[in-house]
Design a protein around this motif. Structure first.
Motif, short mmCIF file in Angstrom:
data_model
loop_
_atom_site.label_atom_id
_atom_site.label_comp_id
_atom_site.label_asym_id
_atom_site.label_seq_id
_atom_site.Cartn_x
_atom_site.Cartn_y
_atom_site.Cartn_z
N LEU A 33 0.69 -1.36 -0.26
CA LEU A 33 -0.05 0.13 0.36
C LEU A 33 0.89 1.49 -0.05
CD1 LEU A 33 -2.55 -0.90 2.72
CD2 LEU A 33 -3.11 -1.25 0.58
N PRO A 34 0.05 2.75 -0.56
CA PRO A 34 0.93 3.67 -0.42
C PRO A 34 1.59 3.87 0.67
CG PRO A 34 -0.73 4.09 -1.78
CD PRO A 34 -0.51 2.49 -1.63
N LEU A 35 2.55 4.42 1.51
CA LEU A 35 3.71 4.85 2.55
C LEU A 35 3.57 4.05 3.53
CD1 LEU A 35 1.82 8.45 3.09
CD2 LEU A 35 4.13 7.46 2.22
N ARG A 36 3.71 2.68 2.88
CA ARG A 36 3.70 1.38 3.62
C ARG A 36 4.78 0.95 2.71
NH1 ARG A 36 -1.23 -1.18 6.63
NH2 ARG A 36 0.94 -2.24 7.65
N THR A 37 5.78 0.99 1.43
CA THR A 37 6.15 0.36 1.01
C THR A 37 7.49 -0.20 1.83
OG1 THR A 37 7.31 2.49 -0.28
CG2 THR A 37 5.25 0.84 -0.76
N ARG A 38 8.21 0.82 2.74
CA ARG A 38 9.43 0.99 3.36
C ARG A 38 9.22 0.49 5.35
NH1 ARG A 38 12.02 6.41 1.42
NH2 ARG A 38 11.75 5.96 -1.31
N TRP A 39 9.92 -0.46 5.84
CA TRP A 39 9.80 -0.74 6.59
C TRP A 39 11.62 -1.47 7.06
CZ3 TRP A 39 7.97 -3.95 2.76
CH2 TRP A 39 8.49 -5.18 2.80
N VAL A 40 11.71 -1.03 8.16
CA VAL A 40 13.39 -1.97 9.32
C VAL A 40 12.72 -2.95 9.98
CG1 VAL A 40 12.58 0.27 11.13
CG2 VAL A 40 15.14 -0.68 10.84
N ASP A 41 13.67 -3.40 9.60
CA ASP A 41 13.85 -5.14 11.01
C ASP A 41 14.89 -5.10 11.87
OD1 ASP A 41 13.38 -7.36 12.12
OD2 ASP A 41 14.55 -8.59 10.58
N PHE A 42 14.73 -4.31 13.37
CA PHE A 42 15.30 -3.84 14.01
C PHE A 42 16.10 -5.55 14.42
CE2 PHE A 42 12.62 -0.37 14.69
CZ PHE A 42 13.50 0.57 14.62
N LYS A 43 17.62 -5.13 14.76
CA LYS A 43 18.46 -5.67 15.15
C LYS A 43 17.93 -6.51 16.54
CE LYS A 43 23.20 -7.56 16.00
NZ LYS A 43 24.71 -7.37 16.37
N VAL A 44 17.36 -6.10 17.19
CA VAL A 44 17.65 -6.60 18.71
C VAL A 44 15.36 -6.09 18.79
CG1 VAL A 44 19.40 -6.10 19.95
CG2 VAL A 44 17.36 -4.29 19.57
N HIS A 45 14.92 -7.51 19.27
CA HIS A 45 13.63 -6.99 19.05
C HIS A 45 12.94 -5.94 20.00
CE1 HIS A 45 8.93 -8.66 19.63
NE2 HIS A 45 9.17 -8.87 21.05
N ASP A 46 13.71 -5.71 21.68
CA ASP A 46 13.23 -5.04 22.42
C ASP A 46 13.60 -3.46 21.72
OD1 ASP A 46 12.48 -2.72 24.21
OD2 ASP A 46 14.04 -3.41 25.50
N PHE A 47 12.91 -3.10 20.20
CA PHE A 47 14.16 -1.67 19.69
C PHE A 47 13.64 -0.29 20.27
CE2 PHE A 47 9.87 -3.28 18.15
CZ PHE A 47 9.58 -1.58 17.50
N ASP A 48 14.08 0.70 20.04
CA ASP A 48 13.29 1.77 20.20
C ASP A 48 13.86 3.07 18.78
OD1 ASP A 48 13.49 4.85 21.25
OD2 ASP A 48 15.33 4.54 22.46
N PRO A 49 12.79 3.67 18.27
CA PRO A 49 13.00 4.21 17.80
C PRO A 49 14.24 5.06 17.46
CG PRO A 49 10.63 4.45 17.63
CD PRO A 49 12.35 3.36 19.34
N ALA A 50 14.62 5.42 18.56
CA ALA A 50 16.02 6.19 18.66
C ALA A 50 16.70 5.30 17.33
CB ALA A 50 16.39 6.50 19.87
N GLN A 51 17.58 4.00 17.74
CA GLN A 51 18.52 3.12 17.10
C GLN A 51 18.59 2.98 15.57
OE1 GLN A 51 17.03 -0.09 18.63
NE2 GLN A 51 17.90 -0.14 20.30
N ILE A 52 17.53 4.37 15.00
CA ILE A 52 17.67 4.27 12.90
C ILE A 52 18.06 5.69 13.53
CG2 ILE A 52 16.21 5.12 11.50
CD1 ILE A 52 13.91 3.48 12.61
N GLU A 53 19.76 5.52 11.75
CA GLU A 53 20.62 6.89 11.53
C GLU A 53 20.05 7.79 10.92
OE1 GLU A 53 23.66 4.88 9.85
OE2 GLU A 53 24.01 3.80 11.14
N PRO A 54 20.22 9.13 11.27
CA PRO A 54 18.92 10.27 10.80
C PRO A 54 19.22 10.00 9.33
CG PRO A 54 20.74 11.17 12.03
CD PRO A 54 21.28 9.35 11.76
N GLY A 55 19.79 9.40 8.13
CA GLY A 55 20.31 9.03 6.51
C GLY A 55 19.10 7.82 6.53
N TRP A 56 18.80 7.02 7.49
CA TRP A 56 17.88 5.85 7.13
C TRP A 56 16.41 6.36 7.18
CZ3 TRP A 56 18.20 2.18 4.19
CH2 TRP A 56 19.73 1.39 3.81
#
Length: 120
Positions: A33-56
């Motif tokens: 669906l539009p705007l759902r075409t990109r996603w991230v699979d975090f390395k650790v299950h207990d993730f924090d959105p602050a773990q995404i680098e600025p470019g990504w």
């Protein structure tokens, strides 16, 4: 590690676009669906959105079209003042460690204090 379909509640299949220095994997599938075409699979299950680098983060939020693997301006480069090990600063919002500003200026509003006079 659990596959992402077991803890995000959605079945996803797409092309691996890249991996960041924390081990998070970024995927894209234009058949979603539009705007759902990109996603991230975090390395650790207990993730924090602050773990995404600025470019990504710019790529996953559709601010830019090219991922950091294709755009040298978005690619991560270690700054001289940064530590050599990859670590993030956790998000302390709604915890005791959250930033709480304080004022050293006297308040312009004061509460009303009733004065009770003895009856005669």
């Amino acid at each position: 590690m659990l596959p992402p379909t077991q803890y995000i509640g959605d079945t996803k299949a797409g092309a691996l676009i890249g991996t960041d220095r924390f081990g998070n994997k970024y995927f894209e599938n234009h058949e979603e669906l539009p705007l759902r075409t990109r996603w991230v699979d975090f390395k650790v299950h207990d993730f924090d959105p602050a773990q995404i680098e600025p470019g990504w983060h710019a790529w996953i939020s559709y601010s830019v079209d090219k991922p950091p693997t294709q755009d040298p301006l978005l690619a991560y480069t270690r700054k001289p003042w940064e530590d050599t090990d990859a670590k993030t600063i956790p998000n302390y919002t709604l915890t005791r460690g959250a930033y709480k500003p304080y004022s050293t200026v006297k308040s312009k509003i004061t509460t009303w204090e009733p004065i009770a006079v003895e009856r005669k």
